[in-house]
Design a protein around this motif. Structure first.
Motif, PDB file in Angstrom:
ATOM      1  N   GLU A  60       0.865  -1.180   0.000  1.00 44.33           N
ATOM      2  CA  GLU A  60       0.000   0.000   0.000  1.00 44.33           C
ATOM      3  C   GLU A  60       0.896   1.223   0.000  1.00 44.33           C
ATOM      4  OE1 GLU A  60      -3.872   1.849   2.348  1.00 44.33           O
ATOM      5  OE2 GLU A  60      -2.559   0.418   3.366  1.00 44.33           O
ATOM      6  N   ASN A  61       0.553   2.194  -0.838  1.00 48.71           N
ATOM      7  CA  ASN A  61       1.426   3.352  -1.023  1.00 48.71           C
ATOM      8  C   ASN A  61       0.553   4.577  -1.250  1.00 48.71           C
ATOM      9  OD1 ASN A  61       3.667   4.957  -1.496  1.00 48.71           O
ATOM     10  ND2 ASN A  61       3.833   4.369  -3.639  1.00 48.71           N
ATOM     11  N   GLY A  62       0.844   5.665  -0.561  1.00 55.08           N
ATOM     12  CA  GLY A  62       0.023   6.838  -0.802  1.00 55.08           C
ATOM     13  C   GLY A  62       0.425   8.054   0.005  1.00 55.08           C
ATOM     14  N   ILE A  63      -0.308   9.134  -0.238  1.00 54.29           N
ATOM     15  CA  ILE A  63      -0.125  10.406   0.463  1.00 54.29           C
ATOM     16  C   ILE A  63      -1.234  10.541   1.490  1.00 54.29           C
ATOM     17  CG2 ILE A  63      -0.149  12.916   0.204  1.00 54.29           C
ATOM     18  CD1 ILE A  63       1.020  12.522  -2.582  1.00 54.29           C
ATOM     19  N   PHE A  64      -0.839  10.770   2.742  1.00 54.56           N
ATOM     20  CA  PHE A  64      -1.803  10.842   3.831  1.00 54.56           C
ATOM     21  C   PHE A  64      -1.986  12.271   4.349  1.00 54.56           C
ATOM     22  CE2 PHE A  64      -0.560   6.500   3.545  1.00 54.56           C
ATOM     23  CZ  PHE A  64      -1.663   5.760   3.938  1.00 54.56           C
ATOM     24  N   GLU A  65      -1.032  13.142   4.094  1.00 51.96           N
ATOM     25  CA  GLU A  65      -1.149  14.548   4.487  1.00 51.96           C
ATOM     26  C   GLU A  65      -0.400  15.419   3.498  1.00 51.96           C
ATOM     27  OE1 GLU A  65       0.254  15.329   8.395  1.00 51.96           O
ATOM     28  OE2 GLU A  65      -1.396  14.319   9.410  1.00 51.96           O
ATOM     29  N   LEU A  66      -0.913  16.629   3.279  1.00 52.28           N
ATOM     30  CA  LEU A  66      -0.224  17.637   2.483  1.00 52.28           C
ATOM     31  C   LEU A  66      -0.149  18.913   3.307  1.00 52.28           C
ATOM     32  CD1 LEU A  66      -1.691  17.281  -1.135  1.00 52.28           C
ATOM     33  CD2 LEU A  66       0.684  16.904  -0.426  1.00 52.28           C
ATOM     34  N   PHE A  67       1.069  19.400   3.528  1.00 54.24           N
ATOM     35  CA  PHE A  67       1.292  20.620   4.311  1.00 54.24           C
ATOM     36  C   PHE A  67       0.575  20.538   5.664  1.00 54.24           C
ATOM     37  CE2 PHE A  67       1.656  21.836  -0.173  1.00 54.24           C
ATOM     38  CZ  PHE A  67       2.963  22.313  -0.181  1.00 54.24           C
ATOM     39  N   GLY A  68       0.630  19.346   6.282  1.00 55.30           N
ATOM     40  CA  GLY A  68       0.079  19.172   7.610  1.00 55.30           C
ATOM     41  C   GLY A  68      -1.411  18.921   7.670  1.00 55.30           C
ATOM     42  N   SER A  69      -2.102  18.897   6.533  1.00 54.53           N
ATOM     43  CA  SER A  69      -3.550  18.679   6.516  1.00 54.53           C
ATOM     44  C   SER A  69      -3.870  17.305   5.952  1.00 54.53           C
ATOM     45  CB  SER A  69      -4.229  19.751   5.645  1.00 54.53           C
ATOM     46  OG  SER A  69      -5.596  19.420   5.440  1.00 54.53           O
ATOM     47  N   ASP A  70      -4.829  16.620   6.599  1.00 47.75           N
ATOM     48  CA  ASP A  70      -5.264  15.323   6.106  1.00 47.75           C
ATOM     49  C   ASP A  70      -6.556  15.422   5.295  1.00 47.75           C
ATOM     50  OD1 ASP A  70      -7.097  15.872   8.060  1.00 47.75           O
ATOM     51  OD2 ASP A  70      -6.805  14.007   9.189  1.00 47.75           O
ATOM     52  N   ALA A  71      -6.868  16.620   4.800  1.00 49.13           N
ATOM     53  CA  ALA A  71      -8.082  16.811   3.998  1.00 49.13           C
ATOM     54  C   ALA A  71      -7.986  16.096   2.654  1.00 49.13           C
ATOM     55  CB  ALA A  71      -8.342  18.300   3.776  1.00 49.13           C
ATOM     56  N   VAL A  72      -6.743  15.884   2.189  1.00 48.27           N
ATOM     57  CA  VAL A  72      -6.520  15.162   0.933  1.00 48.27           C
ATOM     58  C   VAL A  72      -5.727  13.904   1.230  1.00 48.27           C
ATOM     59  CG1 VAL A  72      -5.500  15.227  -1.366  1.00 48.27           C
ATOM     60  CG2 VAL A  72      -6.529  17.286  -0.408  1.00 48.27           C
ATOM     61  N   LYS A  73      -6.242  12.775   0.750  1.00 46.12           N
ATOM     62  CA  LYS A  73      -5.551  11.500   0.921  1.00 46.12           C
ATOM     63  C   LYS A  73      -5.731  10.685  -0.350  1.00 46.12           C
ATOM     64  CE  LYS A  73      -5.725   7.259   3.733  1.00 46.12           C
ATOM     65  NZ  LYS A  73      -6.409   6.584   4.869  1.00 46.12           N
ATOM     66  N   PHE A  74      -4.634  10.110  -0.825  1.00 49.64           N
ATOM     67  CA  PHE A  74      -4.710   9.259  -2.015  1.00 49.64           C
ATOM     68  C   PHE A  74      -3.781   8.073  -1.837  1.00 49.64           C
ATOM     69  CE2 PHE A  74      -3.153   7.926  -6.218  1.00 49.64           C
ATOM     70  CZ  PHE A  74      -4.367   7.533  -6.775  1.00 49.64           C
ATOM     71  N   THR A  75      -4.321   6.865  -1.956  1.00 52.73           N
ATOM     72  CA  THR A  75      -3.507   5.668  -1.801  1.00 52.73           C
ATOM     73  C   THR A  75      -3.852   4.652  -2.883  1.00 52.73           C
ATOM     74  OG1 THR A  75      -5.110   4.575  -0.328  1.00 52.73           O
ATOM     75  CG2 THR A  75      -3.411   5.942   0.705  1.00 52.73           C
ATOM     76  N   VAL A  76      -2.888   3.795  -3.182  1.00 52.12           N
ATOM     77  CA  VAL A  76      -3.116   2.657  -4.061  1.00 52.12           C
ATOM     78  C   VAL A  76      -2.650   1.403  -3.337  1.00 52.12           C
ATOM     79  CG1 VAL A  76      -2.954   3.941  -6.232  1.00 52.12           C
ATOM     80  CG2 VAL A  76      -0.877   2.985  -5.210  1.00 52.12           C
ATOM     81  N   LYS A  77      -3.265   0.287  -3.694  1.00 52.05           N
ATOM     82  CA  LYS A  77      -2.982  -0.965  -3.003  1.00 52.05           C
ATOM     83  C   LYS A  77      -2.956  -2.099  -4.019  1.00 52.05           C
ATOM     84  CE  LYS A  77      -5.331  -1.454   0.742  1.00 52.05           C
ATOM     85  NZ  LYS A  77      -6.467  -1.753   1.671  1.00 52.05           N
ATOM     86  N   GLY A  78      -2.100  -3.094  -3.768  1.00 52.84           N
ATOM     87  CA  GLY A  78      -2.040  -4.236  -4.663  1.00 52.84           C
ATOM     88  C   GLY A  78      -0.957  -5.208  -4.254  1.00 52.84           C
ATOM     89  N   PRO A  79      -0.771  -6.268  -5.013  1.00 56.03           N
ATOM     90  CA  PRO A  79       0.221  -7.276  -4.646  1.00 56.03           C
ATOM     91  C   PRO A  79       1.639  -6.852  -5.004  1.00 56.03           C
ATOM     92  CG  PRO A  79      -0.822  -7.892  -6.700  1.00 56.03           C
ATOM     93  CD  PRO A  79      -1.528  -6.664  -6.223  1.00 56.03           C
ATOM     94  N   PHE A  80       2.609  -7.434  -4.296  1.00 51.50           N
ATOM     95  CA  PHE A  80       4.011  -7.272  -4.663  1.00 51.50           C
ATOM     96  C   PHE A  80       4.682  -8.633  -4.616  1.00 51.50           C
ATOM     97  CE2 PHE A  80       4.575  -7.187  -0.076  1.00 51.50           C
ATOM     98  CZ  PHE A  80       5.839  -7.739   0.127  1.00 51.50           C
TER      99      PHE A  80
ATOM    100  N   GLY B 100     -11.598  16.127   1.564  1.00 57.74           N
ATOM    101  CA  GLY B 100     -12.457  16.619   2.636  1.00 57.74           C
ATOM    102  C   GLY B 100     -13.368  15.506   3.120  1.00 57.74           C
ATOM    103  N   PRO B 101     -14.694  15.741   3.129  1.00 54.17           N
ATOM    104  CA  PRO B 101     -15.626  14.699   3.596  1.00 54.17           C
ATOM    105  C   PRO B 101     -15.945  13.650   2.532  1.00 54.17           C
ATOM    106  CG  PRO B 101     -16.836  16.668   3.005  1.00 54.17           C
ATOM    107  CD  PRO B 101     -15.379  17.014   2.842  1.00 54.17           C
ATOM    108  N   LEU B 102     -15.506  13.875   1.302  1.00 56.03           N
ATOM    109  CA  LEU B 102     -15.831  12.968   0.206  1.00 56.03           C
ATOM    110  C   LEU B 102     -14.777  11.864   0.103  1.00 56.03           C
ATOM    111  CD1 LEU B 102     -16.821  15.599  -2.507  1.00 56.03           C
ATOM    112  CD2 LEU B 102     -18.324  14.395  -0.898  1.00 56.03           C
ATOM    113  N   GLU B 103     -15.249  10.634  -0.056  1.00 61.38           N
ATOM    114  CA  GLU B 103     -14.347   9.496  -0.186  1.00 61.38           C
ATOM    115  C   GLU B 103     -14.801   8.613  -1.331  1.00 61.38           C
ATOM    116  OE1 GLU B 103     -14.057   7.353   3.453  1.00 61.38           O
ATOM    117  OE2 GLU B 103     -13.233   9.045   4.590  1.00 61.38           O
TER     118      GLU B 103
END
Length: 209
Positions: A115-135, A158-161
């Motif tokens: 699993e690999n992704g961005i969990f915070e930008l400039f200290g805010s967790d309003a934006v999160k993007f991850t991808v997941k899969g086998p290795f 934000g509140p949208l997922e």
């Protein structure tokens, strides 16, 4: 003198980069990365250090990245000296990306899941993007190449997922050779840091979480 020599090794410079104080310049760090051996003597332990320890695996925070062009320049001796602010702006020697983004990568040896992704930008967790899969890591005792293929993605604004599957690619993952997939060639993995070169030639440094 022996202590000074130990602290001046490429591995020691890279470990300093994983900390928050007394970090080397990006030029120093890139020079240390390209000085690492292409076939590390302890690569048989890389897989367990990176992904062992039981589910859900081990987590690594992205600290630094450099492009393939920066790596090529450093190998030719053009990666130093550091130019301070100008060097950072032009990405001439890479960038400490953890100063503005929290990007985490997770490897689970038990499930072979990445699993690999961005969990915070400039200290805010309003934006999160991850991808997941086998290795997979064929012949881990002799080779240092870890291949992967994302099969699902998750986005939060934000509140949208939203979560969605990614299109299957050819050849099938189980049949594909590592060099046919996105991959990392690991140059260093220990209890503190991991360093790898990607398929495109760029390099990255992670700190173990």
């Amino acid at each position: 003198a022996a202590r000074d020599a130990e602290t001046a090794t490429p591995e020691a410079t890279i470990r300093r980069a994983a900390g928050t104080e007394d970090r080397p310049s990006t030029a120093e760090l890139l020079a240390a990365i390209v000085a690492l051996p292409g076939a590390p003597a302890d690569r048989a332990h890389f897989f367990d250090r990176l992904a062992g320890g039981g589910s859900p695996g081990r987590r690594w925070k992205l600290v630094y990245t450099a492009t393939a062009d920066a790596v090529k320049s450093a190998r030719k001796g053009g990666g130093a000296p550091s130019l301070g602010f100008v060097d950072r702006f032009t990405l001439k020697s890479g960038v400490y990306c953890d100063e503005f983004a929290t990007a985490i990568q997770r490897f689970d040896a038990e499930t072979s899941e990445n699993e690999n992704g961005i969990f915070e930008l400039f200290g805010s967790d309003a934006v999160k993007f991850t991808v997941k899969g086998p290795f997979k890591w064929p012949d881990a005792e002799r080779r240092a190449i870890c291949a992967f293929r994302p099969t699902s993605a998750f986005l939060k604004l934000g509140p949208l997922e939203r979560e969605w599957p990614l299109e299957a690619e050819e050849p099938p993952f189980d049949d594909a050779r590592p060099t046919q997939l996105p991959f990392f060639k690991f140059l260093l993995v220990d209890d503190e840091v991991a360093v790898a070169q990607g398929r495109t030639g760029g390099v990255a440094v992670w700190a173990r979480e």
